[in-house]
Write an enzyme that holds these catalytic residues in place. Sequence first.
Site, short mmCIF file in Angstrom:
data_model
loop_
_atom_site.label_atom_id
_atom_site.label_comp_id
_atom_site.label_asym_id
_atom_site.label_seq_id
_atom_site.Cartn_x
_atom_site.Cartn_y
_atom_site.Cartn_z
N LYS A 284 70.89 60.78 64.28
CA LYS A 284 71.15 59.74 65.81
C LYS A 284 72.53 59.73 65.12
O LYS A 284 73.02 59.89 64.24
CB LYS A 284 70.52 58.93 65.29
CG LYS A 284 68.82 58.89 66.04
CD LYS A 284 68.19 57.43 65.61
CE LYS A 284 67.47 57.96 65.64
NZ LYS A 284 66.67 58.05 67.36
N GLU A 356 60.38 63.42 66.21
CA GLU A 356 59.79 63.69 65.39
C GLU A 356 58.13 63.07 65.59
O GLU A 356 57.43 63.16 64.78
CB GLU A 356 60.38 63.18 63.90
CG GLU A 356 60.33 61.62 63.97
CD GLU A 356 61.06 61.52 64.56
OE1 GLU A 356 61.77 61.50 65.31
OE2 GLU A 356 60.71 59.79 64.88
N ARG A 358 56.29 62.76 67.83
CA ARG A 358 55.00 63.31 68.10
C ARG A 358 54.32 64.11 67.39
O ARG A 358 53.18 64.84 67.82
CB ARG A 358 55.56 63.84 70.48
CG ARG A 358 56.52 64.43 69.64
CD ARG A 358 57.18 64.65 70.79
NE ARG A 358 58.28 63.72 71.47
CZ ARG A 358 59.05 63.27 72.19
NH1 ARG A 358 58.42 64.24 73.22
NH2 ARG A 358 59.63 62.17 72.69
N1 BES Z 1 62.64 56.98 66.63
C1 BES Z 1 62.56 57.44 68.08
C2 BES Z 1 62.25 56.59 69.27
C3 BES Z 1 63.21 55.00 69.01
C4 BES Z 1 64.51 55.22 69.71
C5 BES Z 1 62.52 53.93 69.88
C6 BES Z 1 65.19 53.76 70.01
C7 BES Z 1 63.40 52.68 69.34
C8 BES Z 1 64.77 52.62 69.62
C9 BES Z 1 62.09 58.28 68.31
O1 BES Z 1 61.60 59.32 67.38
C10 BES Z 1 63.34 59.15 69.07
O2 BES Z 1 64.17 59.32 68.55
N2 BES Z 1 63.04 59.50 70.38
C11 BES Z 1 64.36 60.41 70.97
C12 BES Z 1 62.91 61.80 71.30
C13 BES Z 1 64.22 62.62 71.92
C14 BES Z 1 64.93 63.60 71.38
C15 BES Z 1 63.09 63.74 73.61
C16 BES Z 1 64.39 60.27 72.16
O3 BES Z 1 63.76 58.40 71.74
O4 BES Z 1 65.30 59.39 71.65
ZN ZN Z 2 61.05 57.89 65.65
MN MN Z 3 63.72 60.64 66.27
#
Ligand code: BES
Ligand code: ZN
Ligand code: MN
Length: 503
Positions: A284, A356, A358
């Site tokens: 990220k 991750e 899911r």
């Molecule tokens: N934990 C995150 C989701 C999240 C993002 C929660 C922002 C709270 C605030 C999750 O694991 C994630 O990174 N999801 C990605 C999925 C994508 C790579 C398909 C996302 O939402 O960007």
């Molecule tokens: Zn996450």
């Molecule tokens: Mn994530």
Amino acid sequence: MRITVNGGIRSAGKSDLIAVPCYLGKKGAEIDPVWAPHCKKEVAALLGTGDFTGKAETQKVIYAPATPLGAERILLVGLGEASALTPESFRRYGGIVTSLARKTAGKRAVALLPTAGEFPTRAARARAVAEGLGLGAYSFDLYKKTDAAKRSQQNISAILLLLPDEKELAEARRAAAAGLNVAFGVNLCREVGNLPANDLGPVELAERAKREGRAAGLAVRILDERALRREGMGALLGVASGSARPPRLIALEYAPRSGRRAKGAPLVFVGKAVTFDSGGISIKPADGMQDMKFDMCGGAAVLGAMAAIARLKPKRRVVGIISSAENMPSGTALRPGDILRSAAGLTVEVINTDAEGRLVLADALHYAKRYKPELVVDLATLTGACVVALGAMNGGLFAKDAALADRVRKAAAEAGEPFWPMPVDDAYFELIKSEVADIKNSGGRYGGAVTAALFLSKFIDGFPWVHLDIAGTAWTDKESAYTTRGATGCGVRTLVRLAETWA
Ligand code: BES
Ligand code: ZN
Ligand code: MN
């Protein structure tokens, strides 16, 4: 902080602060009619100025050492229009009382029970106010042993919730105790959620769950790496493989007194507990990454709910499953392109290691099946896409069965947690179809919250299931009636309500 319940203004005694419920009237603020005769004189001047309207979530403190109420301070709290009161108005009232009381120098506060509006019983009012009192008492100051933090813990040590008289006093006392149990669960979720990832990894979370679970009378089962390998949980193990800290699957089991003979299949709650989500190799951006210590709030909500349920003792069997890993990049980390074999037997092509949640849920949802559940509800800070769609005002509620979705949504609303229905539609499957495996873990940006839910649905084998995406509601930057910055405890009250009301 101790909370007691009594009846009649004479039992108010001396206090440092007395909270008076007020409503938004046609011609300015109206003091609760039952309590008004006791405090008219002190507040008349304030009401005359029009500075205080009684609007919901407003407040004013009057310093009135001579008050016949025996308090140094009168706290007027606005609950909004008397005809539009809900349990949530009462929770907020309670929250405002304790969060303000904590900041005053006194030791003892009295909260007068609001008497306006349509409520089935006095106990229902007492429960909602007590829940708010408990929620407002929380602050995260474990790491801030400054004078101010110490002081905030030393303030108000006793709160008296006062009914107009002794009618229904025993019921109200029981209801207030129940409300405090709910608040205990929510505050446990907030505390665990707020802990930084250096002090809370999967192992520490499992230890905490064991301690809290045992204290509450739950059976606790913890699967370590070896056990996870034996279960074939390649998806959960895959996520954990980049971290020096091993994963854990935690099961908390509640059974009513009648024990094994308890009728009915259990409700099973499943929570995502990624104790830190760096994104892994699909790392990220640095901006805001610190917030990813909250990526275990789904699991924390399951823990908080189970701790509350064990104390509330509903008739239904309930199981909580927490799936925990840390998502880190390293030489042993999961790579994009890797193919994982899940416990359910489905293979997953990893497109993005940041999807991750899911993966850790897939194996936990498969594990839920062994309990032959009547209903499975999972909670997860699953997608940024859900935050884009719904913001912080609503969680996303996903279910294939519309009637089931309605039922869970209603329970959540009654508990004061709003969710908005979203589709789990097979039309989206083409987005997560894989060329080389049974399914892939990312469908790209479009419909991101839906494809995540649809991914989970492939691990549901024949039991009713609802998915709650709490990515936007699990933490907050805003202070309000009973919330402070950080973890909100979102989901706990919904799960508790389901356990108490599912027939
Ligand atoms: N934990 C995150 C989701 C999240 C993002 C929660 C922002 C709270 C605030 C999750 O694991 C994630 O990174 N999801 C990605 C999925 C994508 C790579 C398909 C996302 O939402 O960007
Ligand atoms: Zn996450
Ligand atoms: Mn994530």
